[in-house]
Design a protein around this motif. Structure first.
Motif, mmCIF file in Angstrom:
data_model
loop_
_atom_site.group_PDB
_atom_site.id
_atom_site.type_symbol
_atom_site.label_atom_id
_atom_site.label_comp_id
_atom_site.label_asym_id
_atom_site.label_seq_id
_atom_site.Cartn_x
_atom_site.Cartn_y
_atom_site.Cartn_z
ATOM 1 N N MET A 170 0.817 -1.199 0.000
ATOM 2 C CA MET A 170 0.000 0.000 0.000
ATOM 3 C C MET A 170 0.866 1.271 0.000
ATOM 4 O O MET A 170 0.565 2.221 -0.704
ATOM 5 C CB MET A 170 -0.936 -0.048 1.212
ATOM 6 C CG MET A 170 -1.901 1.078 1.246
ATOM 7 S SD MET A 170 -3.000 1.026 -0.180
ATOM 8 C CE MET A 170 -4.273 2.073 0.352
ATOM 9 N N LYS A 171 1.942 1.252 0.819
ATOM 10 C CA LYS A 171 2.846 2.406 0.852
ATOM 11 C C LYS A 171 3.467 2.658 -0.513
ATOM 12 O O LYS A 171 3.638 3.798 -0.930
ATOM 13 C CB LYS A 171 3.965 2.199 1.876
ATOM 14 C CG LYS A 171 3.572 2.420 3.290
ATOM 15 C CD LYS A 171 4.798 2.273 4.178
ATOM 16 C CE LYS A 171 4.436 2.337 5.624
ATOM 17 N NZ LYS A 171 5.618 2.175 6.483
ATOM 18 N N ARG A 172 3.801 1.575 -1.202
ATOM 19 C CA ARG A 172 4.427 1.685 -2.521
ATOM 20 C C ARG A 172 3.472 2.362 -3.508
ATOM 21 O O ARG A 172 3.879 3.212 -4.288
ATOM 22 C CB ARG A 172 4.828 0.287 -3.008
ATOM 23 C CG ARG A 172 5.439 0.221 -4.349
ATOM 24 C CD ARG A 172 6.866 0.694 -4.458
ATOM 25 N NE ARG A 172 7.658 0.335 -3.328
ATOM 26 C CZ ARG A 172 8.664 1.085 -2.850
ATOM 27 N NH1 ARG A 172 8.981 2.207 -3.437
ATOM 28 N NH2 ARG A 172 9.354 0.715 -1.813
ATOM 29 N N LYS A 173 2.201 2.000 -3.461
ATOM 30 C CA LYS A 173 1.217 2.604 -4.364
ATOM 31 C C LYS A 173 1.045 4.088 -4.067
ATOM 32 O O LYS A 173 0.966 4.906 -4.988
ATOM 33 C CB LYS A 173 -0.136 1.887 -4.258
ATOM 34 C CG LYS A 173 -0.158 0.543 -4.913
ATOM 35 C CD LYS A 173 -1.532 -0.078 -4.836
ATOM 36 C CE LYS A 173 -1.522 -1.451 -5.487
ATOM 37 N NZ LYS A 173 -2.845 -2.082 -5.449
ATOM 38 N N ILE A 174 0.993 4.423 -2.780
ATOM 39 C CA ILE A 174 0.851 5.838 -2.398
ATOM 40 C C ILE A 174 2.071 6.626 -2.863
ATOM 41 O O ILE A 174 1.939 7.721 -3.420
ATOM 42 C CB ILE A 174 0.634 5.972 -0.877
ATOM 43 C CG1 ILE A 174 -0.719 5.377 -0.485
ATOM 44 C CG2 ILE A 174 0.726 7.432 -0.442
ATOM 45 C CD1 ILE A 174 -0.943 5.269 1.010
ATOM 46 N N LEU A 175 3.267 6.071 -2.649
ATOM 47 C CA LEU A 175 4.486 6.755 -3.085
ATOM 48 C C LEU A 175 4.502 6.910 -4.605
ATOM 49 O O LEU A 175 4.907 7.961 -5.115
ATOM 50 C CB LEU A 175 5.734 6.020 -2.605
ATOM 51 C CG LEU A 175 7.065 6.665 -2.991
ATOM 52 C CD1 LEU A 175 7.169 8.085 -2.444
ATOM 53 C CD2 LEU A 175 8.227 5.816 -2.501
ATOM 54 N N ASN A 176 4.059 5.895 -5.333
ATOM 55 C CA ASN A 176 4.007 6.001 -6.793
ATOM 56 C C ASN A 176 3.050 7.092 -7.237
ATOM 57 O O ASN A 176 3.373 7.881 -8.139
ATOM 58 C CB ASN A 176 3.620 4.660 -7.429
ATOM 59 C CG ASN A 176 4.770 3.687 -7.478
ATOM 60 O OD1 ASN A 176 5.928 4.081 -7.501
ATOM 61 N ND2 ASN A 176 4.451 2.413 -7.481
ATOM 62 N N ILE A 177 1.893 7.172 -6.613
ATOM 63 C CA ILE A 177 0.916 8.214 -6.966
ATOM 64 C C ILE A 177 1.480 9.598 -6.650
ATOM 65 O O ILE A 177 1.410 10.510 -7.474
ATOM 66 C CB ILE A 177 -0.421 7.976 -6.238
ATOM 67 C CG1 ILE A 177 -1.106 6.728 -6.808
ATOM 68 C CG2 ILE A 177 -1.335 9.193 -6.355
ATOM 69 C CD1 ILE A 177 -2.280 6.234 -5.985
ATOM 70 N N LEU A 178 2.063 9.751 -5.458
ATOM 71 C CA LEU A 178 2.638 11.047 -5.082
ATOM 72 C C LEU A 178 3.820 11.411 -5.971
ATOM 73 O O LEU A 178 4.009 12.581 -6.311
ATOM 74 C CB LEU A 178 3.041 11.032 -3.604
ATOM 75 C CG LEU A 178 1.887 10.970 -2.602
ATOM 76 C CD1 LEU A 178 2.417 10.840 -1.182
ATOM 77 C CD2 LEU A 178 0.980 12.181 -2.738
ATOM 78 N N SER A 179 4.600 10.412 -6.365
ATOM 79 C CA SER A 179 5.729 10.666 -7.266
ATOM 80 C C SER A 179 5.222 11.149 -8.623
ATOM 81 O O SER A 179 5.800 12.051 -9.220
ATOM 82 C CB SER A 179 6.573 9.405 -7.436
ATOM 83 O OG SER A 179 7.155 9.041 -6.208
ATOM 84 N N TRP A 180 4.165 10.543 -9.101
ATOM 85 C CA TRP A 180 3.572 10.983 -10.370
ATOM 86 C C TRP A 180 3.057 12.410 -10.258
ATOM 87 O O TRP A 180 3.253 13.218 -11.164
ATOM 88 C CB TRP A 180 2.463 10.024 -10.813
ATOM 89 C CG TRP A 180 2.998 8.985 -11.742
ATOM 90 C CD1 TRP A 180 3.655 7.838 -11.391
ATOM 91 C CD2 TRP A 180 2.985 9.033 -13.156
ATOM 92 N NE1 TRP A 180 4.037 7.163 -12.516
ATOM 93 C CE2 TRP A 180 3.629 7.865 -13.623
ATOM 94 C CE3 TRP A 180 2.484 9.930 -14.082
ATOM 95 C CZ2 TRP A 180 3.795 7.590 -14.964
ATOM 96 C CZ3 TRP A 180 2.641 9.637 -15.430
ATOM 97 C CH2 TRP A 180 3.291 8.481 -15.852
ATOM 98 N N LEU A 181 2.396 12.722 -9.134
ATOM 99 C CA LEU A 181 1.902 14.095 -8.945
ATOM 100 C C LEU A 181 3.063 15.087 -8.915
ATOM 101 O O LEU A 181 3.001 16.144 -9.551
ATOM 102 C CB LEU A 181 1.072 14.195 -7.662
ATOM 103 C CG LEU A 181 -0.282 13.507 -7.696
ATOM 104 C CD1 LEU A 181 -0.924 13.535 -6.308
ATOM 105 C CD2 LEU A 181 -1.199 14.149 -8.721
ATOM 106 N N LEU A 182 4.122 14.747 -8.192
ATOM 107 C CA LEU A 182 5.301 15.619 -8.146
ATOM 108 C C LEU A 182 5.922 15.753 -9.532
ATOM 109 O O LEU A 182 6.259 16.857 -9.968
ATOM 110 C CB LEU A 182 6.327 15.083 -7.149
ATOM 111 C CG LEU A 182 7.648 15.848 -7.064
ATOM 112 C CD1 LEU A 182 7.418 17.285 -6.605
ATOM 113 C CD2 LEU A 182 8.618 15.135 -6.136
ATOM 114 N N GLY A 183 6.055 14.640 -10.222
ATOM 115 C CA GLY A 183 6.638 14.673 -11.559
ATOM 116 C C GLY A 183 5.833 15.533 -12.515
ATOM 117 O O GLY A 183 6.380 16.345 -13.262
ATOM 118 N N LEU A 184 4.518 15.392 -12.484
ATOM 119 C CA LEU A 184 3.673 16.189 -13.372
ATOM 120 C C LEU A 184 3.703 17.667 -12.997
ATOM 121 O O LEU A 184 3.696 18.535 -13.872
ATOM 122 C CB LEU A 184 2.238 15.650 -13.361
ATOM 123 C CG LEU A 184 2.068 14.263 -13.983
ATOM 124 C CD1 LEU A 184 0.639 13.759 -13.774
ATOM 125 C CD2 LEU A 184 2.440 14.264 -15.451
#
Length: 125
Positions: free
Chosen positions: A1-15
């Motif tokens: 679950m932490k990995r999915k949250i980090l991936n989503i937040l990373s995508w938001l930061l990247g965008l």
């Protein structure tokens, strides 16, 4: 679950970084008319150094693209780190009303760095 949250937040930061970097080249976001005087002076100073905004924009775009993908996320965090220092200092010293958003963005970046810490330790050890 932490990995999915980090991936989503990373995508938001990247965008977010990709948008900021592209705007430095394409100027599609309007500049607010009621900028504080200190920010207007800073922007004028940046404009005097003709190569600075393209450099910052390039770092944002490159770092954003690297952050989007887990394999290159550690390198992307290193690329955008100096830009993020400038963003944080700008909001601390000049535009404090944007500080809460800058802190959230920094929290995401620090989580990415913490998550990839073993890759950074190999660089210094």
């Amino acid at each position: 679950m932490k990995r999915k949250i980090l991936n989503i937040l990373s995508w938001l930061l990247g965008l977010l970084l990709l948008n900021g970097g592209l705007n430095k080249f394409l100027n599609y976001m309007p500049v607010p008319e009621n900028l504080p005087e200190a920010v207007a002076k800073d922007n004028a100073a940046f404009a005097e150094i003709s190569w600075l905004m393209p450099l910052i924009g390039s770092a944002e775009i490159l770092g954003a693209l690297l952050i989007l993908f887990p394999k290159t996320r550690a390198l992307g965090a290193l690329v955008v780190f100096p830009v993020m220092v400038g963003i944080l200092l700008t909001h601390i010293l000049t535009v404090p009303e944007g500080l809460p958003i800058a802190i959230v963005i920094w929290a995401i970046l620090l989580w990415i760095i913490y998550d990839k810490r073993e890759k950074y330790l190999r660089l210094i050890g």
